[in-house]
Design a protein around this motif. Sequence first.
Motif, mmCIF file in Angstrom:
data_model
loop_
_atom_site.group_PDB
_atom_site.id
_atom_site.type_symbol
_atom_site.label_atom_id
_atom_site.label_comp_id
_atom_site.label_asym_id
_atom_site.label_seq_id
_atom_site.Cartn_x
_atom_site.Cartn_y
_atom_site.Cartn_z
ATOM 1 N N MET A 190 -4.874 24.248 -8.884
ATOM 2 C CA MET A 190 -6.068 24.873 -9.242
ATOM 3 C C MET A 190 -7.169 24.565 -8.341
ATOM 4 N N PRO A 191 -7.924 25.704 -7.836
ATOM 5 C CA PRO A 191 -8.929 25.623 -6.972
ATOM 6 C C PRO A 191 -10.211 24.885 -7.315
ATOM 7 N N THR A 192 -10.688 24.161 -6.510
ATOM 8 C CA THR A 192 -11.881 23.341 -6.922
ATOM 9 C C THR A 192 -12.907 23.554 -5.833
ATOM 10 N N ALA A 193 -13.988 23.302 -6.226
ATOM 11 C CA ALA A 193 -15.436 23.381 -5.418
ATOM 12 C C ALA A 193 -15.718 21.946 -4.936
ATOM 13 N N LYS A 194 -15.154 21.039 -5.274
ATOM 14 C CA LYS A 194 -15.229 19.626 -5.031
ATOM 15 C C LYS A 194 -14.661 19.406 -3.587
ATOM 16 N N ARG A 195 -15.171 18.355 -2.762
ATOM 17 C CA ARG A 195 -14.630 18.151 -1.625
ATOM 18 C C ARG A 195 -13.310 17.110 -1.653
ATOM 19 N N CYS A 196 -12.383 17.502 -0.952
ATOM 20 C CA CYS A 196 -10.952 16.853 -0.991
ATOM 21 C C CYS A 196 -10.966 16.067 0.765
ATOM 22 N N TYR A 197 -10.468 14.870 0.417
ATOM 23 C CA TYR A 197 -10.177 13.996 1.862
ATOM 24 C C TYR A 197 -8.968 13.850 2.031
ATOM 25 N N THR A 198 -8.590 13.835 3.260
ATOM 26 C CA THR A 198 -7.214 13.464 3.670
ATOM 27 C C THR A 198 -7.320 12.287 4.559
ATOM 28 N N ILE A 199 -6.785 10.983 4.234
ATOM 29 C CA ILE A 199 -6.972 9.795 5.081
ATOM 30 C C ILE A 199 -5.507 9.164 5.144
ATOM 31 N N THR A 200 -5.481 8.294 6.132
ATOM 32 C CA THR A 200 -4.103 7.979 6.529
ATOM 33 C C THR A 200 -4.460 6.291 6.698
ATOM 34 N N ASP A 201 -3.188 5.586 5.924
ATOM 35 C CA ASP A 201 -3.224 4.374 5.552
ATOM 36 C C ASP A 201 -2.973 3.505 7.037
ATOM 37 N N THR A 202 -3.913 3.616 8.144
ATOM 38 C CA THR A 202 -3.614 2.939 9.242
ATOM 39 C C THR A 202 -4.899 2.390 9.759
ATOM 40 N N GLY A 203 -4.658 1.275 10.947
ATOM 41 C CA GLY A 203 -5.763 0.845 11.231
ATOM 42 C C GLY A 203 -6.713 0.078 10.590
ATOM 43 N N GLU A 204 -8.116 0.307 10.726
ATOM 44 C CA GLU A 204 -9.072 -0.402 10.023
ATOM 45 C C GLU A 204 -8.784 -0.305 8.292
ATOM 46 N N LEU A 205 -8.551 0.940 7.864
ATOM 47 C CA LEU A 205 -8.398 1.194 6.550
ATOM 48 C C LEU A 205 -7.319 0.558 6.143
ATOM 49 N N SER A 206 -6.203 0.287 6.729
ATOM 50 C CA SER A 206 -4.915 -0.336 6.321
ATOM 51 C C SER A 206 -5.192 -1.717 6.193
ATOM 52 N N ASP A 207 -6.035 -2.326 6.915
ATOM 53 C CA ASP A 207 -6.456 -3.779 6.881
ATOM 54 C C ASP A 207 -7.198 -3.996 5.876
ATOM 55 N N GLN A 208 -8.163 -3.187 5.422
ATOM 56 C CA GLN A 208 -9.116 -3.183 4.317
ATOM 57 C C GLN A 208 -8.440 -3.269 3.106
ATOM 58 N N LEU A 209 -7.360 -2.276 3.163
ATOM 59 C CA LEU A 209 -6.292 -2.342 1.739
ATOM 60 C C LEU A 209 -5.707 -3.524 1.744
ATOM 61 N N ASP A 210 -5.219 -4.064 2.749
ATOM 62 C CA ASP A 210 -4.391 -5.275 2.685
ATOM 63 C C ASP A 210 -5.502 -6.723 2.234
ATOM 64 N N GLN A 211 -6.657 -6.508 2.460
ATOM 65 C CA GLN A 211 -7.517 -7.564 2.181
ATOM 66 C C GLN A 211 -7.628 -7.257 0.641
ATOM 67 N N ALA A 212 -7.852 -6.054 0.107
ATOM 68 C CA ALA A 212 -8.168 -5.687 -1.157
ATOM 69 C C ALA A 212 -6.764 -6.059 -2.093
ATOM 70 N N GLN A 213 -5.588 -5.871 -1.465
ATOM 71 C CA GLN A 213 -4.269 -6.291 -2.121
ATOM 72 C C GLN A 213 -4.285 -7.698 -2.362
ATOM 73 N N GLN A 214 -4.878 -8.575 -1.333
ATOM 74 C CA GLN A 214 -4.990 -9.967 -1.894
ATOM 75 C C GLN A 214 -6.056 -10.217 -2.914
ATOM 76 N N ARG A 215 -6.925 -9.414 -2.899
ATOM 77 C CA ARG A 215 -8.197 -9.829 -3.875
ATOM 78 C C ARG A 215 -7.771 -9.270 -5.324
ATOM 79 N N TRP A 216 -7.099 -8.083 -5.363
ATOM 80 C CA TRP A 216 -6.490 -7.560 -6.646
ATOM 81 C C TRP A 216 -5.005 -7.426 -6.555
ATOM 82 N N PRO A 217 -4.146 -8.426 -6.648
ATOM 83 C CA PRO A 217 -2.755 -8.616 -6.477
ATOM 84 C C PRO A 217 -2.093 -7.951 -7.478
ATOM 85 N N GLU A 218 -2.684 -7.484 -8.687
ATOM 86 C CA GLU A 218 -2.310 -6.944 -9.804
ATOM 87 C C GLU A 218 -2.006 -5.051 -9.589
#
Length: 84
Positions: free
Chosen positions: A1-29
């Motif tokens: 369904m079309p939306t007027a809201k913005r959509c973002y495409t991001i890739t789990d690499t580089g700095e984002l990947s590192d941040q997500l790894d840290q988040a994984q350690q913080r919230w292992p569940e």
Amino acid sequence: MPTAKRCYTITDTGELSDQLDQAQQRWPEVIDRKELLLKLAAAGCGAIEGEEADRGRAVEETAGALAGVYEPYELERLRKDWRN
């Protein structure tokens, strides 16, 4: 369904990947990386709100601390010394 809201495409690499790894350690569940990203964004928003609240408290705590230190119209007198 079309939306007027913005959509973002991001890739789990580089700095984002590192941040997500840290988040994984913080919230292992939380196993899903997309859920981790949302949790990380919410934590960042909470941190910003906390900083704003801290600033507001600091202003309230120091408001009036210099009352009576300066003479009336002293600012105007000081400005006369400034170069234009």
